[in-house]
Design an enzyme around this catalytic site. Structure first.
Site, PDB file in Angstrom:
ATOM      1  N   HIS A 150      -4.218  69.979 -48.132  1.00  0.00           N
ATOM      2  CA  HIS A 150      -4.391  70.287 -46.715  1.00  0.00           C
ATOM      3  C   HIS A 150      -4.468  68.957 -45.964  1.00  0.00           C
ATOM      4  CE1 HIS A 150      -6.649  71.667 -43.127  1.00  0.00           C
ATOM      5  NE2 HIS A 150      -6.286  72.897 -43.445  1.00  0.00           N
ATOM      6  N   ASP A 227     -11.598  69.318 -53.045  1.00  0.00           N
ATOM      7  CA  ASP A 227     -11.637  70.074 -51.802  1.00  0.00           C
ATOM      8  C   ASP A 227     -11.762  71.550 -52.198  1.00  0.00           C
ATOM      9  OD1 ASP A 227     -11.077  71.572 -49.584  1.00  0.00           O
ATOM     10  OD2 ASP A 227      -9.230  70.517 -49.055  1.00  0.00           O
ATOM     11  N   GLN A 230     -10.927  76.468 -50.200  1.00  0.00           N
ATOM     12  CA  GLN A 230     -10.345  77.770 -50.545  1.00  0.00           C
ATOM     13  C   GLN A 230     -10.984  78.382 -51.784  1.00  0.00           C
ATOM     14  OE1 GLN A 230      -8.222  79.623 -48.867  1.00  0.00           O
ATOM     15  NE2 GLN A 230      -8.053  78.076 -47.268  1.00  0.00           N
ATOM     16  N   LYS A 253     -15.230  80.195 -44.535  1.00  0.00           N
ATOM     17  CA  LYS A 253     -14.230  80.805 -45.433  1.00  0.00           C
ATOM     18  C   LYS A 253     -14.904  81.669 -46.488  1.00  0.00           C
ATOM     19  CE  LYS A 253     -10.907  77.188 -44.730  1.00  0.00           C
ATOM     20  NZ  LYS A 253      -9.705  77.469 -43.958  1.00  0.00           N
ATOM     21  N   CYS A 391      -1.249  73.697 -42.129  1.00  0.00           N
ATOM     22  CA  CYS A 391      -1.804  72.332 -42.265  1.00  0.00           C
ATOM     23  C   CYS A 391      -1.455  71.709 -43.609  1.00  0.00           C
ATOM     24  CB  CYS A 391      -3.323  72.316 -42.056  1.00  0.00           C
ATOM     25  SG  CYS A 391      -3.821  72.822 -40.430  1.00  0.00           S
TER      26      CYS A 391
HETATM   27  N1  PMP Z   1      -8.957  72.213 -47.220  1.00  0.00           N
HETATM   28  C1  PMP Z   1      -8.341  73.374 -47.412  1.00  0.00           C
HETATM   29  C2  PMP Z   1      -7.656  73.626 -48.719  1.00  0.00           C
HETATM   30  C3  PMP Z   1      -8.344  74.333 -46.406  1.00  0.00           C
HETATM   31  O1  PMP Z   1      -7.731  75.504 -46.595  1.00  0.00           O
HETATM   32  C4  PMP Z   1      -9.006  74.054 -45.196  1.00  0.00           C
HETATM   33  C5  PMP Z   1      -9.014  75.057 -44.055  1.00  0.00           C
HETATM   34  N2  PMP Z   1      -7.817  75.693 -43.841  1.00  0.00           N
HETATM   35  C6  PMP Z   1      -9.651  72.826 -45.059  1.00  0.00           C
HETATM   36  C7  PMP Z   1      -9.602  71.922 -46.091  1.00  0.00           C
HETATM   37  C8  PMP Z   1     -10.396  72.471 -43.825  1.00  0.00           C
HETATM   38  O2  PMP Z   1     -11.489  73.316 -43.653  1.00  0.00           O
HETATM   39  P1  PMP Z   1     -12.287  73.319 -42.279  1.00  0.00           P
HETATM   40  O3  PMP Z   1     -11.271  73.501 -41.215  1.00  0.00           O
HETATM   41  O4  PMP Z   1     -13.222  74.471 -42.405  1.00  0.00           O
HETATM   42  O5  PMP Z   1     -12.969  72.005 -42.185  1.00  0.00           O
END
Ligand code: PMP
Length: 433
Positions: A150, A227, A230, A253, A391
């Site tokens: 991401h 990270d 998910q 999430k 993203c």
């Molecule tokens: N890493 C991953 C794999 C994600 O899916 C996301 C959110 N789509 C993020 C990081 C960022 O999370 P947040 O926007 O809650 O900070």
């Protein structure tokens, strides 16, 4: 005020106590209809049709108990935390800090000192890239990320590389959307300062072999940030067993409030890291000559935090633990299998991401229909999915597509949701025939 202020976690209405076998094992089946009743928004209509919510990878819906916990906190015991001597403030502090203990237990951290409250996974990764990165990375060093990250796990490292003259190296993926481990092995070298990879991909659904990734890095003395944005709602996590050095995740999430999340860090590393933001709460003493810092975890938590979010997060963790993550994982595995089998019957579908280990995410293209048009037509059918690059633009580049349509599953989705999704996709194909 003499009355004790208590912040209660509202119990789930009508929830029967779990069935426990002799020996302490709960063998009651996962009851998705009961779970669905916990989520008020799932009862709504979208464009006149019962809502099918398939965008939990972007953000999950919230159960009533979390909404009630926020309400109880704001209406019954709201105040700022940590500094107040009065009763309300002590109660709010206790509730907020109790959530930290729950988060530590959820991921099996050694202590709550290893749990830093942040806005979410993005802020957690930025914290490490700034604080750990500035102290440990120099010109010519290398940071290893993967092609499926991401943007939140790419851009903070690019900032670091720019500040320090370091180099970002990328572990490639294959056409299934799996990490190429031989390439990872090749890239890991004396210049590698940290490995930062996702536990589960948000655009492909790939679940990475994180234990192996950590082991390989540790053999070279390199720390690993995972990270977990998910992965966290879908898997039972044990950071001690996994032995990762940092783990980042967001409450929203995992059916919790927005604006709150966790950076787990190994205590020794956190101790060595300098604060990354200055302000209230993170200090021990301040004079114009010198400031000394608070102990962990407060050293990294400058300013008034998301207090209500933190309190609601505690209730979220109770809820998730109450569902039993092993049962959730088994239920979602079967749902994904059903979804892939059902959607595979549509010849015009091309799945983007077919990893052997995957979870909860189905990215696809529909022959002859732009992903945004797919999303719009599905919306008209009451089916909420996400379209775009999610993203993860490097993933889109790898597969040669500008965007995908993505359906993502959570514990409250059903086979009927999948049937509605398949029906709406067939409708989109008819419209564009
Ligand atoms: N890493 C991953 C794999 C994600 O899916 C996301 C959110 N789509 C993020 C990081 C960022 O999370 P947040 O926007 O809650 O900070």
């Amino acid at each position: 005020m003499n009355r004790p202020v208590r912040i209660e976690t509202p119990s789930r209405e009508g929830k029967a106590p779990p069935q426990v076998r002799a020996g302490g094992i709960d063998d009651s089946p996962f009851d998705v209809e009961k779970v669905r009743r916990d989520f008020p928004l799932l009862k709504s209509l979208m464009n006149g049709k019962p809502l099918v919510y398939l965008d939990s990878a972007a953000s999950a819906q919230k159960p009533s108990c979390v909404l009630e916990a926020l309400n109880v906190f704001y209406t019954g015991c709201y105040s700022n935390i940590h500094r107040g001597v009065y009763h309300l403030s002590a109660a709010a502090t206790q509730a907020y800090e109790e959530s930290r203990r729950k988060a530590a237990r959820l991921i099996h951290a050694r202590s709550e000192r290893e749990i830093i409250f942040v806005r979410g996974a993005t802020e957690a990764i930025n914290l490490v890239a700034f604080s750990w990165g500035d102290r440990n990375v120099s010109e010519g060093d290398e940071i290893l990320v993967s092609e499926m990250e991401h943007h939140s796990n790419i851009v903070p490292w690019q900032f670091l590389c720019e500040r320090k003259g370091a180099r970002l190296r990328v572990i490639p993926i294959d056409d299934r959307g799996e990490l190429i481990l031989e390439e990872y092995e090749r890239l890991l070298g004396p210049k590698t300062k940290i490995v930062a990879v996702t536990h589960q991909s948000n655009s492909l659904g790939t679940v990475n072999p994180v234990s192996k990734i950590v082991d390989m890095a540790h053999r070279q003395g390199v720390p690993v940030l995972l990270d977990g944005a998910q992965a966290i709602p879908h898997h039972r996590l044990d950071v001690q067993q996994l032995d990762c050095d940092f783990y980042a995740f967001s409450a929203h999430k995992m059916y919790g409030p927005t604006g709150i999340g966790v950076l787990y860090g190994r205590e020794k590393l956190l101790e060595e890291m300098p604060p990354w933001q200055g302000g209230g709460d993170m200090i021990r003493t301040v004079t114009f000559d010198k400031t000394t810092y608070a102990e962990l975890p407060h050293k990294f938590e400058a300013g008034t935090p998301n207090i209500a979010g933190g309190v609601g997060f505690g209730t979220t963790i109770d809820y998730l633990v109450g569902l039993d993550l092993d049962k959730v994982a088994a239920y979602e595995r079967e749902l994904l299998r059903y979804a892939l089998a059902t959607l595979s019957e549509i010849p015009q579908i091309r799945f983007i991401g077919t990893a052997r280990e995957r979870c909860s995410v189905i990215s696809f293209e529909l022959e002859g229909v732009h992903p945004h048009d797919v999303g719009t037509i599905l919306d008209g059918e009451g089916v909420a999915i996400r379209t775009g690059h999610h993203c993860t633009q490097p993933v889109m580049d790898h597969f040669g597509v500008p965007a995908t349509a993505r359906a993502s599953l959570a514990c409250y989705n059903t086979k009927e949701d999948i049937n509605r999704l398949a029906g709406a996709i067939r409708k989109a194909l008819e419209v564009f025939r």
